[in-house]
Design an enzyme around this catalytic site. Structure first.
Site, PDB file in Angstrom:
ATOM      1  N   HIS A   1      68.494  81.924  -4.012  1.00 21.62           N
ATOM      2  CA  HIS A   1      67.980  82.870  -4.808  1.00 21.62           C
ATOM      3  C   HIS A   1      67.711  82.622  -6.185  1.00 21.62           C
ATOM      4  O   HIS A   1      68.545  82.030  -6.941  1.00 21.62           O
ATOM      5  CB  HIS A   1      68.955  84.255  -4.606  1.00 21.62           C
ATOM      6  CG  HIS A   1      68.678  85.295  -5.488  1.00 21.62           C
ATOM      7  ND1 HIS A   1      67.946  86.262  -4.879  1.00 21.62           N
ATOM      8  CD2 HIS A   1      69.234  86.062  -6.513  1.00 21.62           C
ATOM      9  CE1 HIS A   1      67.482  87.431  -5.782  1.00 21.62           C
ATOM     10  NE2 HIS A   1      68.548  87.196  -6.853  1.00 21.62           N
TER      11      HIS A   1
ATOM     12  N   MET B   1      61.046  85.762   3.453  1.00 19.09           N
ATOM     13  CA  MET B   1      61.106  86.832   2.858  1.00 19.09           C
ATOM     14  C   MET B   1      61.390  88.208   3.646  1.00 19.09           C
ATOM     15  O   MET B   1      60.447  89.269   3.615  1.00 19.09           O
ATOM     16  CB  MET B   1      59.700  87.135   2.084  1.00 19.09           C
ATOM     17  CG  MET B   1      59.419  86.255   0.916  1.00 19.09           C
ATOM     18  SD  MET B   1      60.761  86.014  -0.259  1.00 19.09           S
ATOM     19  CE  MET B   1      60.457  87.437  -1.262  1.00 19.09           C
TER      20      MET B   1
ATOM     21  N   LEU C   1      67.284  90.298   6.960  1.00 17.63           N
ATOM     22  CA  LEU C   1      67.694  89.983   8.406  1.00 17.63           C
ATOM     23  C   LEU C   1      68.742  91.077   8.773  1.00 17.63           C
ATOM     24  O   LEU C   1      69.726  91.386   7.811  1.00 17.63           O
ATOM     25  CB  LEU C   1      68.391  88.614   8.336  1.00 17.63           C
ATOM     26  CG  LEU C   1      67.276  87.381   8.080  1.00 17.63           C
ATOM     27  CD1 LEU C   1      67.966  86.198   7.694  1.00 17.63           C
ATOM     28  CD2 LEU C   1      66.372  87.301   9.159  1.00 17.63           C
TER      29      LEU C   1
ATOM     30  N   ASN D   1      71.212  80.484   1.757  1.00 23.38           N
ATOM     31  CA  ASN D   1      69.891  81.024   1.190  1.00 23.38           C
ATOM     32  C   ASN D   1      69.871  80.360  -0.390  1.00 23.38           C
ATOM     33  O   ASN D   1      70.832  80.105  -1.071  1.00 23.38           O
ATOM     34  CB  ASN D   1      70.073  82.492   1.061  1.00 23.38           C
ATOM     35  CG  ASN D   1      68.581  83.213   0.360  1.00 23.38           C
ATOM     36  OD1 ASN D   1      67.635  82.900   0.762  1.00 23.38           O
ATOM     37  ND2 ASN D   1      68.872  84.125  -0.312  1.00 23.38           N
TER      38      ASN D   1
ATOM     39  N   ASP E   1      71.513  89.174  -0.627  1.00 25.68           N
ATOM     40  CA  ASP E   1      71.818  88.239  -2.047  1.00 25.68           C
ATOM     41  C   ASP E   1      73.462  88.495  -2.344  1.00 25.68           C
ATOM     42  O   ASP E   1      73.621  88.471  -3.772  1.00 25.68           O
ATOM     43  CB  ASP E   1      71.004  88.683  -3.000  1.00 25.68           C
ATOM     44  CG  ASP E   1      69.469  88.330  -2.808  1.00 25.68           C
ATOM     45  OD1 ASP E   1      69.462  87.562  -1.850  1.00 25.68           O
ATOM     46  OD2 ASP E   1      68.573  89.188  -2.992  1.00 25.68           O
TER      47      ASP E   1
ATOM     48  N   GLU F   1      65.805  75.030  -8.467  1.00 24.82           N
ATOM     49  CA  GLU F   1      66.164  75.319  -7.236  1.00 24.82           C
ATOM     50  C   GLU F   1      65.883  74.059  -6.312  1.00 24.82           C
ATOM     51  O   GLU F   1      66.590  73.675  -5.552  1.00 24.82           O
ATOM     52  CB  GLU F   1      64.896  76.304  -6.699  1.00 24.82           C
ATOM     53  CG  GLU F   1      65.092  77.775  -7.459  1.00 24.82           C
ATOM     54  CD  GLU F   1      64.454  78.792  -6.977  1.00 24.82           C
ATOM     55  OE1 GLU F   1      63.853  78.794  -5.721  1.00 24.82           O
ATOM     56  OE2 GLU F   1      63.842  79.491  -7.638  1.00 24.82           O
TER      57      GLU F   1
HETATM   58  C1  GRF Z   1      61.918  80.930  -4.592  1.00 24.77           C
HETATM   59  O1  GRF Z   1      61.715  81.124  -5.724  1.00 24.77           O
HETATM   60  C2  GRF Z   1      63.184  81.279  -3.879  1.00 24.77           C
HETATM   61  O2  GRF Z   1      64.225  81.436  -4.541  1.00 24.77           O
HETATM   62  C3  GRF Z   1      62.814  82.685  -3.443  1.00 24.77           C
HETATM   63  O3  GRF Z   1      61.334  82.712  -3.110  1.00 24.77           O
HETATM   64  C4  GRF Z   1      60.802  81.539  -3.688  1.00 24.77           C
HETATM   65  C5  GRF Z   1      60.316  80.749  -2.637  1.00 24.77           C
HETATM   66  O4  GRF Z   1      59.512  79.491  -3.203  1.00 24.77           O
HETATM   67  N1  GRF Z   1      63.536  83.055  -2.459  1.00 24.77           N
HETATM   68  P1  GRF Z   1      59.149  78.535  -2.343  1.00 24.77           P
HETATM   69  O5  GRF Z   1      58.376  78.966  -0.982  1.00 24.77           O
HETATM   70  O6  GRF Z   1      60.192  77.724  -1.639  1.00 24.77           O
HETATM   71  O7  GRF Z   1      58.290  77.645  -2.818  1.00 24.77           O
END
Ligand code: GRF
Length: 213
Positions: free
Chosen positions: A105, A86, A89, A103, A141, A170
């Site tokens: 998203h 988070m 960069l 990354n 993003d 994800e």
């Molecule tokens: C995920 O939803 C990712 O897409 C976003 O932040 C969240 C991170 O979750 N960038 P985790 O730390 O992988 O559980």
């Protein structure tokens, strides 16, 4: 086998999914900007080296990024994976890892870049939402898209239920994208799109709500 470094800031469930997928690669290290990131414990328990580069110790973004890059480069990774990292960069950092920084998203980019994607999806009333794995470029993003997964939005979804549905996807597509990278199957073309070698195109359409015949 290719070496991968994963950057996290918190829970680290995407990092866990990549480790659990037992891909043909070496996760050389997991690095966090926050020593209290829950994911660090999982990485340690999995026998992966961990490092912390605390952003609060640096007055400027560029200095933090330089320290972070120094840690990453110690492991000589072919791929750097942002998994819920988070921090924004700097351009210099992104350029240093051009073509080998990816990354995930939680939206179907290019819609809903930035934060609170699930809330914004609900507010917009979209019926299909999802997630995107992309190469990182200096614009937040916004980089060549590798893979996306779509999920339906249910009429009674809350931010949490929608987030859970997206997160499951994800985990699936991030491990898949990392595998493709490590198999040398991803090519960024001159027009900024990604070509996957030996791709199987998805067929059919997802309608949400389901359409009546
Ligand atoms: C995920 O939803 C990712 O897409 C976003 O932040 C969240 C991170 O979750 N960038 P985790 O730390 O992988 O559980």
């Amino acid at each position: 086998m290719k070496k991968v470094v994963i950057l996290i800031s918190g829970r680290g469930s995407n990092m866990q999914a990549i480790l659990d997928a037992r891909l043909p690669l070496t996760v050389a290290a997991v690095i966090s900007n926050d020593s209290s990131a829950a994911g660090l414990e999982f990485a340690r328990a999995s026998g992966v080296a961990t490092r912390v580069v605390d952003h609060r110790a640096y007055a400027e973004r560029a200095a933090f990024d330089a320290a972070l890059a120094a840690e990453i480069d110690e492991f000589k990774p072919e791929l750097v994976v942002l998994a819920g990292f988070m921090r924004i960069l700097t351009d210099g950092f992104v350029r240093r890892y051009a073509g080998r920084l990816i990354n995930i998203h939680p939206s179907l980019l290019p819609v809903f870049p930035g934060l609170h994607t699930h809330r914004r999806a609900l507010e917009a009333g979209v019926r299909v939402h999802g997630c995107t794995v992309h190469f990182v470029t200096p614009t937040l993003d916004h980089g060549p898209i590798i893979v996306q997964a779509a999920v339906p939005v249910a009429h009674d979804d809350t931010e949490d239920t929608l987030a859970q549905r997206v997160l499951a996807e994800e985990h699936r597509i991030y491990a898949q994208a990392v595998r493709w990278f490590c198999e040398d199957r991803l090519e960024i073309r001159d027009d900024g799109t990604v070509r996957l070698a030996r791709a199987q195109d998805a067929v059919g359409a997802l309608c949400s709500p389901a359409c009546e015949a």
